[in-house]
Scaffold this motif. Structure first.
Motif, PDB file in Angstrom:
ATOM      1  N   GLU A   1     -80.024  44.103 -14.590  1.00 23.03           N
ATOM      2  CA  GLU A   1     -81.363  44.597 -14.933  1.00 23.03           C
ATOM      3  C   GLU A   1     -81.378  45.359 -16.254  1.00 23.03           C
ATOM      4  O   GLU A   1     -82.440  45.507 -16.879  1.00 23.03           O
ATOM      5  CB  GLU A   1     -81.906  45.478 -13.805  1.00 23.03           C
ATOM      6  CG  GLU A   1     -81.145  46.761 -13.572  1.00 23.03           C
ATOM      7  CD  GLU A   1     -80.072  46.617 -12.515  1.00 23.03           C
ATOM      8  OE1 GLU A   1     -79.663  47.630 -11.947  1.00 23.03           O
ATOM      9  OE2 GLU A   1     -79.661  45.469 -12.272  1.00 23.03           O
TER      10      GLU A   1
ATOM     11  N   CYS B   1     -85.752  41.799 -12.716  1.00 17.51           N
ATOM     12  CA  CYS B   1     -84.946  41.865 -11.491  1.00 17.51           C
ATOM     13  C   CYS B   1     -85.496  42.901 -10.528  1.00 17.51           C
ATOM     14  O   CYS B   1     -84.743  43.539  -9.779  1.00 17.51           O
ATOM     15  CB  CYS B   1     -83.493  42.186 -11.832  1.00 17.51           C
ATOM     16  SG  CYS B   1     -82.735  41.088 -13.031  1.00 17.51           S
TER      17      CYS B   1
ATOM     18  N   VAL C   1     -85.598  40.852  -6.718  1.00 20.99           N
ATOM     19  CA  VAL C   1     -84.334  40.203  -6.379  1.00 20.99           C
ATOM     20  C   VAL C   1     -83.450  40.174  -7.621  1.00 20.99           C
ATOM     21  O   VAL C   1     -83.918  39.824  -8.709  1.00 20.99           O
ATOM     22  CB  VAL C   1     -84.567  38.761  -5.860  1.00 20.99           C
ATOM     23  CG1 VAL C   1     -83.239  38.085  -5.567  1.00 20.99           C
ATOM     24  CG2 VAL C   1     -85.445  38.761  -4.627  1.00 20.99           C
ATOM     25  N   GLY C   2     -82.170  40.560  -7.437  1.00 25.27           N
ATOM     26  CA  GLY C   2     -81.204  40.352  -8.498  1.00 25.27           C
ATOM     27  C   GLY C   2     -80.676  41.583  -9.177  1.00 25.27           C
ATOM     28  O   GLY C   2     -79.803  41.452 -10.043  1.00 25.27           O
ATOM     29  N   HIS C   3     -81.132  42.803  -8.825  1.00 23.63           N
ATOM     30  CA  HIS C   3     -80.585  43.952  -9.532  1.00 23.63           C
ATOM     31  C   HIS C   3     -79.236  44.368  -8.948  1.00 23.63           C
ATOM     32  O   HIS C   3     -78.808  43.871  -7.905  1.00 23.63           O
ATOM     33  CB  HIS C   3     -81.571  45.125  -9.567  1.00 23.63           C
ATOM     34  CG  HIS C   3     -82.031  45.609  -8.244  1.00 23.63           C
ATOM     35  ND1 HIS C   3     -83.230  45.251  -7.696  1.00 23.63           N
ATOM     36  CD2 HIS C   3     -81.463  46.451  -7.356  1.00 23.63           C
ATOM     37  CE1 HIS C   3     -83.383  45.845  -6.535  1.00 23.63           C
ATOM     38  NE2 HIS C   3     -82.324  46.571  -6.303  1.00 23.63           N
TER      39      HIS C   3
ATOM     40  N   GLN D   1     -78.380  45.437  -5.212  1.00 23.50           N
ATOM     41  CA  GLN D   1     -78.417  44.334  -4.257  1.00 23.50           C
ATOM     42  C   GLN D   1     -77.122  43.525  -4.305  1.00 23.50           C
ATOM     43  O   GLN D   1     -76.593  43.128  -3.258  1.00 23.50           O
ATOM     44  CB  GLN D   1     -79.618  43.439  -4.551  1.00 23.50           C
ATOM     45  CG  GLN D   1     -80.956  44.129  -4.368  1.00 23.50           C
ATOM     46  CD  GLN D   1     -82.113  43.264  -4.807  1.00 23.50           C
ATOM     47  OE1 GLN D   1     -81.917  42.204  -5.400  1.00 23.50           O
ATOM     48  NE2 GLN D   1     -83.329  43.713  -4.541  1.00 23.50           N
ATOM     49  N   ILE D   2     -76.613  43.270  -5.497  1.00 27.84           N
ATOM     50  CA  ILE D   2     -75.335  42.558  -5.606  1.00 27.84           C
ATOM     51  C   ILE D   2     -74.208  43.398  -5.014  1.00 27.84           C
ATOM     52  O   ILE D   2     -73.303  42.876  -4.342  1.00 27.84           O
ATOM     53  CB  ILE D   2     -75.066  42.204  -7.081  1.00 27.84           C
ATOM     54  CG1 ILE D   2     -76.229  41.382  -7.637  1.00 27.84           C
ATOM     55  CG2 ILE D   2     -73.770  41.447  -7.236  1.00 27.84           C
ATOM     56  CD1 ILE D   2     -76.125  41.099  -9.122  1.00 27.84           C
TER      57      ILE D   2
END
Length: 479
Positions: free
Chosen positions: A393, A400, A403-405, A408-409
């Motif tokens: 991000e 993001c 979803v995708g920041h 979260q990973i």
């Protein structure tokens, strides 16, 4: 006297009705203001007075046009004995679809039809009709399934929409995340139901919720397969599973409910930090009893568990203090207060596994458990990187949000790390019982498991004290 058939009776009634209608049509109408016409004289022999109008004929409905069930042509007339009982009155050319499906086999060859299945045999037409009906049912079911998310959304209570970064207090904002925030000050039901809403925390919640369910299901399968007893040998395994489910549950509750208020934000993140310390010590117990090699055990057995308990408490205290002490935008010291104690705890807790993995791979590793421990270490290091760095991000701000920041990973890789760790410990439990029985007695196992609950109490007390200070400072700010 000749006996009239039913057909002749019906024809006589039809002629009577037709004659009466023609007579009424030919009778002149009386003009307004004209004198009334004298009544027509009665025919000779009629006993009724001439001033009385003739009685109307009995109301008889015209005979319906019968559609025969076995005739080849609408105009064909059967013999008197083949007519049978009366059939439904339907005008030619307006037969229902159900009638056509039931009598397609009776249409004589050469008769023109518009059905696309007319050229097929009767059995083939029936099979095609059944197939088409099933396909239409499947199509309807597919349409209903496609509308299922909307139906679920409509069935839930109407909830406030997410808001932009500028519409929430500074405490709730995350770097490079511009939208998807839940409004503060709502009732608790809204935040629980936001589990099914699209916002910037929903992936964090679902990753650890699914991971907790996966841990429970995998352990249930292992218990049923091994007929796992509750004794001194299996007690560290139960403690590890309990600690794993605890930290996953605390994490999902923190991300689900922290937006209620500032006090709720601090409270649930403190609970999350307590769960992390519990998981760290539960992992240390499992690694110490099930996964350590003899060479490592001979050097570190005396102080490993006390040091692991202290590092677990220190990790909780450091994270809670950093949350209490620093405000957004966070300085680098906050990250150091979080990462350094947690990193020390990880290095100590993973040391028996790391020693075993290195020795195994140097000698040509053939143990499945060692490979799972390798995956565990690899996934944890990846998750630690995304916990420390706001990637991606930082390079795509605003893209993001949902979803995708990075967090979260981090959650995703940490969940995979926990599942790999559980698989490795279950394999060690099955294959290393003789080593365990030579090293440990029941008393030492019970003592270490009691110390686990002591760590839980110390971490929870630390979080509670800092929460009270936060509550006092918030009350002073509001006043």
């Amino acid at each position: 006297m000749a006996v009239r058939t039913r057909r002749e009776v019906r024809r006589g009634r039809s002629r009577a009705l037709l004659g009466g209608a023609q007579g009424r049509a030919q009778r002149p109408r009386a003009q307004p203001g004209a004198p009334a016409a004298p009544p027509a004289p009665s025919p000779p022999g009629d006993p009724r007075p001439s001033r009385c109008p003739p009685p109307p004929p009995p109301a008889v409905s015209p005979p319906p046009l019968a559609v025969p069930a076995r005739w080849g042509h609408p105009g064909a007339e059967p013999d008197a004995g083949a007519r049978g009982p009366a059939v439904a009155a339907v005008a030619p050319g307006t037969r229902s679809r159900r009638w056509r499906r039931g009598h397609e086999d009776d249409v004589p060859q050469g008769t023109r039809t518009t059905s696309p299945r007319a050229g097929l045999p009767g059995a083939s037409r029936r099979e095609m009709t059944a197939i088409l009906e099933r396909l239409s049912t499947l199509s309807l079911s597919g349409q209903q399934l496609s509308r299922l998310p909307r139906l679920l959304e409509d069935g839930l209570p109407k909830m406030p929409c997410t808001v932009q970064e500028a519409e929430v207090p500074q405490l709730f904002r995350e770097p490079y995340i511009h939208a998807g925030y839940r409004p503060t000050g709502q009732d608790w039901r809204y935040y629980f139901l936001s589990l099914f809403q699209k916002h910037n925390e929903v992936v964090n919640v679902w990753t650890h919720l699914l991971a907790a369910l996966a841990v429970l299901l995998r352990f249930k399968t292992f218990v049923e397969a091994e007929q796992l007893p509750v004794d001194a040998w299996s007690l560290p395994l139960f403690v590890f599973v309990l600690s794993s489910v605890t930290y996953l549950t605390c994490s999902l509750l923190a991300h689900l409910l922290q937006s209620k208020s500032e006090l709720s934000h601090y409270t649930f993140y403190f609970v999350d930090y307590v769960g992390v310390s519990i998981y760290q010590y539960g992992s240390a117990l499992a690694h110490f009893y099930y996964s350590s090699d003899q060479a490592w055990y001979d050097k570190f057995w005396l102080f490993f568990l006390p040091a692991a308990a202290f590092c677990g408490w220190l990790s909780c205290a450091g994270c809670c203090y950093a949350k209490y002490r620093y405000r957004r935008p966070y300085p680098i010291m906050r990250k150091m207060c979080q990462v350094i104690p947690a990193g020390l705890a990880f290095v100590l807790d993973i040391s028996p596994v790391a020693h075993r993995v290195v020795v195994c791979h140097l000698g040509g590793c053939e143990e499945d458990a060692a490979w799972y421990h390798t995956y565990q270490i690899l996934f944890f290091l990846i998750s630690a990187y995304f916990f420390s760095c706001p990637v991606p991000e930082k390079y795509f701000p605003g893209s993001c949000d949902i979803v995708g920041h990075a967090h979260q990973i981090f959650h995703t890789f940490l969940a995979i790390c926990t599942l790999s760790q559980l698989e490795a410990i279950c394999l060690d439990y099955k294959n290393r019982q003789e080593i365990f029985l030579k090293r440990h007695g029941p008393f030492s196992i019970y003592l270490s498991c009691v110390s686990f609950f002591g760590l839980v109490a110390c971490s929870a007390l630390t979080a509670y004290v800092l929460r009270c200070r936060i509550k006092a400072s918030l009350a002073k700010k509001d006043s």
